[in-house]
Design an enzyme around this catalytic site. Sequence first.
Site: not given
Length: 486
Positions: A141, A74, A456
């Site tokens: 995760e 992921d 992120h």
Amino acid sequence: MHKPTRAVIDYFEQINQHPRCSKQEQQISRWLTQWGGQRGLTVLSDRIGNLIIQVPASQGFEKAPTIILQGHMDMVCEKDAGSAHDFFKDPIRMVEDGPWLTAVETTLGADNGVAIAMALALVDNPTIAHPSLELFFTVDEETGLTGALGMDPGLLSGKILVNLDSEDEGLFVVGCAGGRDTTIRRPLAFQPVDRGYELLSVSVDGLQGGHSGLDIAKHRANANKLMARLLDAAMATVPLRIVSISGGTRKNVIPRNCRALLACPGDQAAMVASTVSSLADTIRNEYLATDSGLTIQLDQQGPAAEPCRGITEKDSALLVELLLALPDGPIEMDAQLPLLVQTSANLAMVSIEDETLSVITSQRSSIPSRLGAICRTVEAAGRLAGARATTDAGYPSWPMNRDSALLQRCTTLYRELFATDARVEVIHAGLECGVIGAHCPGMDMISMGPTIENPHSPSERLYLPSVEKVWRLLVALLESFGNNGQ
């Protein structure tokens, strides 16, 4: 570009054709299963969706120990404000910018798609001799190590694991923090907004954000905390009521934006605007070095139209005071490694759903007792505000094994290949190694990877020369396990 690096990037581009937000890994899982089947490899899966692809040893490596190459399927799905990208169907559009690989308007997904790409390229390269391999790819995760926590350890036979989820080439990670998330919920009292009230929209945008563990000590602003400061200052002079508030998108992401809709007496709207503007200038100056794109904007929306409801003044003030009180950022540094954050908190998400305040915070620490203590602090703040606060079981830390044979082998090989020493560190982030080690006692583990900046966030980028160096090290590591090199 180094030919094997091109092979890795080509595989990475194929991976980025498949949607793989956390908990949405079905397409990439099917593709990996097909990839293994096309090569005659055994592909196993457990009940939670993790994959293990078994690769036989090369000739002459039959007696070498099995090596596990591990990463997660992921990715964090973040995009620029206003982007029309649909993570459930649109491929990630990759762009090579000199030595860097970036994405258009979205996170790149190198965390951790490049690990999968590297493992596939290694297996597909017939010139590389290796022991038997287990390619271990986990799900979910990014939202709490769910795949690793639910893994079936019986599907793994290897006792040597190389995790490819680190983001700084030349660094060997040999330990990590544990983490737990706390959810705070409190019903709010609402009532109609009085006639003569003006609606004001306040937004905090343009922050750098980043990983709530790796980037927590980089002095980056948290949009939710900034919004609390702005509202607190405004409420000190004007009886404001909050109509709505929303900030943050992921538990493990430092919030990059927050928006609030306020109601105030119409004749005092100018005073609110002046207060917000003055504090906005102060805040921007505070974060010039880390969040130069920070914007704080107040827009007057006009008179409140019926039926408009807002939180009462009392509960509006309570909401702001709770956000102010919740800890955020580094809490304590490591006594033995002063540059390492030992304990931290991230005020990750705030929203109002069905007239109930919802706040989610994420705590980390390398010391389990300190992790428990900071979680209790967060819970106490919530309960003092009359809220219900619950903390999940989280995931364990990964204690450093100073006698690791794998670490010694990797540091020796790195020195031989690059005529310099790799750094060895414990990091303030959750790695699956901690969970896998708890499931599989005696596992010798190390984490490494190419350089990834700003994971992120839509600013994420992969440094291509570092991919080549990690490739060379992995090849040398696998070849060092020949029958005479056990």
